[in-house]
Design a protein around this motif. Structure first.
Motif, PDB file in Angstrom:
ATOM      1  N   GLY A 108       3.933   5.920  -5.791  1.00 47.47           N
ATOM      2  CA  GLY A 108       3.990   5.906  -7.244  1.00 47.47           C
ATOM      3  C   GLY A 108       4.488   4.610  -7.845  1.00 47.47           C
ATOM      4  N   VAL A 109       4.629   3.550  -7.042  1.00 49.69           N
ATOM      5  CA  VAL A 109       5.096   2.276  -7.577  1.00 49.69           C
ATOM      6  C   VAL A 109       3.898   1.472  -8.089  1.00 49.69           C
ATOM      7  N   SER A 157       3.838   1.511  -1.053  1.00 53.78           N
ATOM      8  CA  SER A 157       4.525   1.601  -2.336  1.00 53.78           C
ATOM      9  C   SER A 157       3.638   2.254  -3.390  1.00 53.78           C
ATOM     10  N   ARG A 158       2.358   1.887  -3.379  1.00 58.40           N
ATOM     11  CA  ARG A 158       1.446   2.510  -4.350  1.00 58.40           C
ATOM     12  C   ARG A 158       1.359   4.010  -4.116  1.00 58.40           C
ATOM     13  N   LEU A 159       1.287   4.403  -2.838  1.00 58.80           N
ATOM     14  CA  LEU A 159       1.213   5.831  -2.525  1.00 58.80           C
ATOM     15  C   LEU A 159       2.461   6.569  -2.998  1.00 58.80           C
ATOM     16  N   GLU A 181       0.826  -1.215   0.000  1.00 53.76           N
ATOM     17  CA  GLU A 181       0.000   0.000   0.000  1.00 53.76           C
ATOM     18  C   GLU A 181       0.858   1.263   0.000  1.00 53.76           C
TER      19      GLU A 181
END
Lengths: 238, 292
Positions: free
Chosen positions: B182-183, B178-180, B176
């Motif tokens: 930009g991954v 990581s998504r925040l 989670e």
């Protein structure tokens, strides 16, 4: 000028249980909005819906002039929207340096990403001393510095901060609040701040947004909440 | 003493293959938190591709390249069209789907290539060289050890020195967050499967010439041994997979050499059981505080 973030009748929740009920609020550019309220008021859910981690069940979000519906989470940081989630904002298995590098990986301007990283080390001097330490070796304050510093590497326009002072010594919490105020005044950063520590949040915020049971019950200049004891007592209980 | 040395060298070279194969299992475990029970069947499928290219072109190296590329493609495909849609809430779901994939792959291979052993030639001499009168390693054993070592070093560099390696590690540890940052976590998962299947393909190409040849079931026992090696080393640890692979290779070589080949499968199970009883996290497991 219209606000950087405009939230209109936003609803969302987990499964069939609604948590946010038609939340409406505006955050003008360059200001700090503090979202206050008891546990379970929907503060964290609001941030998670804004950053796309939760899908809204109704309403809309306009950010920087565009509708955010359907924009994947991982694209938002490229538009200048950074979300520091509560508590576990860092990757505990990676080193301080790796966490910070991760924050700037998506940036095409490599030179500026490196510059931003150096700035974070200057801003949070304890981090510079612990570059090669893994995240799980850091103290609570250092973790919060790392999470915040990593978000700043994206050079965000809008920062969504969830409980940045949770578990921190009052002195460290005050430093972080002062830093946020400085970033807003000097660099035009906009902050949506969720806090349990009402006094410390109101000390730097421009706007106070009080939530209760998933609704916004009051949005008013922070100074009014700070100074008007009756109002504060009625809405915040102290 | 001569026999001991011979068994040691033999154990190291077969252990290297187990190490590579265990590494492939660890890669997927770290990325997706599931044990890919289809790893063996996937590796056999890519080895068939590899040896088809070898017999068409006459070049082992082209075949090896083709097998690794086929591994990358097959790994990505399995993740994209199959594993992505399995509910991971119950780990049993992953296991059952993977076992189904094993049946599917082995059936397709049997239909296309037939269920008999097909010869698979080694690129180097498999007769052991003598070192001071002691039969030591064959040139092929040296190639296997060298290739596995190179893969380990390259993977280590990939994960610690490159941006995509950093993205893959952070996606595995904290999807989670990581998504925040930009991954694209979904893409990293696909890359992880592709990499793991490519390593598995290499291991398959290395191990097939040392056995009876190519067969849809050629990797069944290798998979069991490699799984044991991964558990011995700790499913979370790439270094553990390598050490575990070599260790299991040595133990099996001694058991086979001194007690006879009939005891080998039993030794694998005893080892697996012993590790699970004494140190279930594996030799290289580390207990760490997570979260605040």
């Amino acid at each position: 000028m219209s606000a950087l973030l405009e939230v209109e009748a936003l609803s969302s929740g987990y499964g069939p249980v609604p948590v946010l009920r038609e939340v409406t609020l505006d955050v003008p550019a360059g200001t700090i909005a503090a979202v206050l309220g008891a546990n379970g008021a929907g503060k964290t859910t609001l941030l998670r819906t804004l950053s796309g981690l939760l899908r809204p069940t109704g309403g809309r979000v306009r950010y920087d002039g565009a509708d955010l519906r359907g924009v994947p989470v991982e694209r938002l940081v490229r538009r200048g929207l950074a979300h520091v989630p509560e508590g576990r904002g860092i990757v505990a298995e990676l080193t301080v340096e790796e966490n910070l590098r991760l924050g700037g990986l998506w940036r095409r301007d490599r030179a500026d990403a490196r510059r931003a990283q150096d700035e974070v080390y200057q801003l949070f001097e304890p981090l510079a001393r612990r570059r090669r330490h893994a995240g799980h070796q850091l103290s609570g304050g250092e973790r919060q510095m790392l999470a915040l510093g990593r978000a700043l590497i994206a050079r965000p326009k809008l920062l969504l901060l969830d409980e940045p002072s949770l578990g921190l010594a009052p002195r460290v919490a005050a430093q972080i609040m002062a830093l946020l105020r400085r970033l807003c005044d000097n660099d035009g950063l906009t902050v949506l701040l969720v806090e349990q520590n009402v006094r410390s949040a109101l000390s730097v915020a421009d706007q106070g947004v009080v939530m209760s049971l998933g609704r916004v019950v009051m949005a008013t200049p922070a100074a009014q909440l700070r100074d008007d004891a009756t109002l504060r007592h009625a809405y915040l209980g102290f | 003493m001569d026999r001991f040395l011979f068994l040691t060298f033999d154990g190291l070279s077969t252990g290297a293959v187990y190490a590579a194969f265990a590494l492939a299992l660890v890669l997927i475990w770290r990325a997706a938190r599931l044990v890919n029970f289809a790893q063996g069947a996937m590796a056999v499928a890519t080895a068939y591709v590899g040896y088809a290219v070898v017999s068409a072109t006459g070049s082992y190296w082209l075949g090896l390249g083709a097998a690794v590329l086929a591994g990358l493609a097959l790994g990505a495909l399995v993740e994209r069209v199959l594993m992505r849609f399995v509910g991971h809430a119950n780990p049993l779901n992953d296991v059952i789907v993977a076992l189904g994939l094993v049946l599917l792959i082995q059936a397709v291979l049997g239909i296309v290539f037939g269920n008999e052993y097909r010869p698979a030639a080694a690129p180097f001499d498999t007769d052991a060289l003598s070192l001071g009168g002691i039969a030591a390693m064959s040139p092929y054993d040296l190639w296997v050890l060298g290739a596995v070592l190179a893969v380990v070093v390259l993977l280590g560099l990939l994960f610690t020195r490159t941006p995509i390696g950093l993205r893959m590690r952070s996606s595995a540890f904290a999807p989670e967050v990581s998504r925040l940052l930009g991954v694209n976590v979904g893409r990293m998962l696909t890359v992880g499967w592709a990499l793991a299947a490519a390593v598995g393909a290499l291991a398959g190409m290395l191990v097939v010439p040392t056995g009876l040849g190519l067969h849809p079931h050629a990797m069944d026992l290798v998979f069991v041994v490699a799984f044991t090696a991964a558990v011995v080393g700790g499913l979370d640890s790439p270094a553990g997979a390598v050490v575990g692979g070599l260790l299991v290779g040595l133990i099996l070589s001694y058991v086979t050499g001194y007690l006879g080949p009939d005891t080998t499968p039993l030794a694998i199970l005893v080892l697996l059981l012993a590790v699970l009883l004494v140190r279930p996290g594996g030799l290289f497991s580390s207990v760490r505080a997570r979260h605040v």
